[in-house]
Design an enzyme around this catalytic site. Structure first.
Site, PDB file in Angstrom:
ATOM      1  N   VAL A  15      62.443  -2.258  44.421  1.00 31.74           N
ATOM      2  CA  VAL A  15      62.019  -1.286  45.904  1.00 31.74           C
ATOM      3  C   VAL A  15      63.072  -2.370  46.711  1.00 31.74           C
ATOM      4  CG1 VAL A  15      59.565  -1.287  46.171  1.00 31.74           C
ATOM      5  CG2 VAL A  15      60.511  -3.358  46.464  1.00 31.74           C
ATOM      6  N   ASN A 274      68.331   0.134  46.760  1.00 30.75           N
ATOM      7  CA  ASN A 274      67.922  -1.407  46.887  1.00 30.75           C
ATOM      8  C   ASN A 274      70.105  -2.570  46.401  1.00 30.75           C
ATOM      9  OD1 ASN A 274      65.706   0.866  45.058  1.00 30.75           O
ATOM     10  ND2 ASN A 274      65.009  -1.390  45.934  1.00 30.75           N
ATOM     11  N   VAL A 281      71.450  -6.786  45.878  1.00 32.10           N
ATOM     12  CA  VAL A 281      70.680  -6.584  44.790  1.00 32.10           C
ATOM     13  C   VAL A 281      69.260  -6.221  44.939  1.00 32.10           C
ATOM     14  CG1 VAL A 281      70.671  -5.635  42.188  1.00 32.10           C
ATOM     15  CG2 VAL A 281      72.704  -5.711  42.481  1.00 32.10           C
ATOM     16  N   CYS A 282      68.390  -5.335  45.377  1.00 28.81           N
ATOM     17  CA  CYS A 282      66.675  -5.714  45.522  1.00 28.81           C
ATOM     18  C   CYS A 282      66.287  -4.956  44.376  1.00 28.81           C
ATOM     19  CB  CYS A 282      66.896  -4.798  46.851  1.00 28.81           C
ATOM     20  SG  CYS A 282      65.327  -4.933  47.280  1.00 28.81           S
ATOM     21  N   LEU A 283      66.095  -6.477  43.598  1.00 30.68           N
ATOM     22  CA  LEU A 283      65.276  -6.176  42.707  1.00 30.68           C
ATOM     23  C   LEU A 283      64.473  -7.235  42.767  1.00 30.68           C
ATOM     24  CD1 LEU A 283      64.644  -4.347  40.079  1.00 30.68           C
ATOM     25  CD2 LEU A 283      66.305  -6.094  39.733  1.00 30.68           C
TER      26      LEU A 283
END
Length: 443
Positions: A15, A274, A281-283
């Site tokens: 997200v 993301n 890096v959105c994780l």
């Protein structure tokens, strides 16, 4: 923000965050410009985006270009620092412009293995894999004919050698030079890492060496075990298909108690909720977003392979619009599908631009992969562009062929015009790279 659209692959949730900050606390944006302003048929893009650590004076975008002039860093940073563009919106970048002509031949470095037992994976080449871009020399004399024949022979030999390097390009390998790595100024930097840390990283290497999928490539560094670089091929059926996406990784000193730090080479383009233009890096697996249980990093069980596979499966997916938290609930039904389709169209255009700068400035140690990949898949990419210009929806073209009844969901006129404007520039670039049979797609 809510997390209604959570998805799990290998225990991870993908997200987006509001913050545009990079994973690395000491990382910011710096820039340089190409001397040449010609766009070779490509649209948009005026400024080069270039990322470095604060204490690193290297000025590079993947690969050093001696023809580039340095610009006023402070002025550019004031303009772009802390930029967090909306998903699908691009920052202005000039690596889309053709680099200035140079007497220096572009470097094509083939990485060599220092790891005993690393296997060689040979991709299956499509029929258009080999290329012959022969120069037309007037045969006004026997000497000219001889020169032409010799030139053609050398070109053919060079092209054959390039494709052999691509065929033998290893999915996992150990290399030496880490000078252009985003995190080169962090980590151990010559210090002796603890034995337990080294053993864990060596275990990660073994997993990557043995289990990497065909569409992910990794290079680790002999003298800097804390660094890693990965190239991920965009999956079929998504707006990222056939693209190459580059990530730099740092194993922190307290790894695996904390997850690795991952930086995305965006080139200033925001092509996913993301993947921020600043490189974040959105994780959830990286603890850059909230998650529950095995969605987050688990020191005893989580691996670097999980991170790479999650980026490919969860982030580079077929409906990235819904990666934005809450969007699946906020835009249900036809409205959500309409917005998702429009987002995919924007993303595909940005993906084409990412291909452009990856070809012009390939990441170090992956030059042979970049050259061979775009020689082999140029026709597939252009076939997809042609189909999209004719109305097929983004993601419906696999290996150059439209899947299913794509006419029921036609692409938008603005998108078709954008792709059409880019095609001739792509054709020229692919042809210069050695791909053949591209001119038939000219518009």
């Amino acid at each position: 923000m809510t997390k209604d659209n959570s998805q799990t692959v290998a225990g991870s949730t993908s997200v987006s965050l509001d913050s545009g900050n990079n994973n690395s606390s000491n990382s910011d944006l710096s820039f340089h410009e190409d001397q040449n302003n010609g766009d070779d048929g490509m649209d948009d893009g005026d400024d080069v985006s270039n990322y470095d650590n604060d204490d690193d004076d290297n000025d590079y975008m993947f690969y050093d270009n001696d023809d580039d002039d340095e610009c006023d860093y402070l002025s550019m940073q004031a303009q772009f620092d802390n930029v967090d563009l909306p998903a699908g919106v691009e920052a202005t970048v000039s690596w889309l412009n053709e680099p200035a002509p140079s007497s220096k031949a572009p470097s094509q470095v083939s990485s060599s293995s220092h790891l005993v037992g690393v296997g060689t994976v040979k991709p299956t080449l499509p029929e258009n894999g080999r290329s012959s871009n022969l120069s037309q020399v007037p045969a006004s004399s026997s000497s000219l004919v001889s020169v032409e024949s010799s030139s053609h022979g050398k070109e053919e030999a060079t092209e054959e050698e390039a494709m052999k390097k691509y065929q033998s390009f290893k999915h996992f390998d150990v290399v030496d030079d880490f000078s252009d790595h985003h995190y080169s100024s962090l980590g151990f930097q010559g210090q002796q890492p603890p034995k337990a840390w080294s053993k864990k990283v060596q275990d990660e290497w073994k997993i990557l060496e043995n289990d990497l999928p065909d569409t992910i490539y990794v290079r680790v560094y002999e003298s800097r075990m804390d660094l890693l670089r990965a190239v991920i091929i965009g999956p079929e059926g998504t707006p990222y298909h056939d693209g190459l996406f580059v990530f730099d990784v740092l194993f922190p000193q307290n790894y695996p108690d904390v997850p690795p730090m991952v930086y995305y080479y965006s080139g200033g383009l925001r092509l996913n909720p993301n993947l921020y233009d600043c490189g974040k890096v959105c994780l959830s697996l990286l603890n850059t977003w909230t998650g529950k249980g095995n969605e987050r990093w688990l020191p005893k069980t989580s691996t670097m392979l999980q991170v790479l596979v999650s980026i490919q499966a969860l982030i580079l997916n077929s409906r990235p619009f819904f990666n934005e938290p809450g969007y699946e609930a906020s835009y249900p039904g036809p409205d959500g599908e309409r917005r998702s389709k429009a987002y995919n169209e924007d993303v595909f255009v940005l993906s084409l631009k990412t291909m452009t700068y990856t070809l012009r400035r390939p990441p170090k140690h992956f030059e042979d992969l970049v050259i061979g990949h775009f020689r082999c898949y140029a026709v597939d990419i252009l076939s997809a562009c042609k189909a999209y210009v004719e109305g097929a929806p983004v993601g419906s073209v696999v290996k150059g062929k439209v899947q299913g009844n794509a006419t029921e969901d036609r692409s938008s006129p603005i998108f078709r015009e954008s792709v059409s404007r880019m095609m001739n520039g792509l054709i020229s670039l692919f042809t210069k790279n050695g791909a053949k049979d591209c001119d038939r797609f000219r518009v």
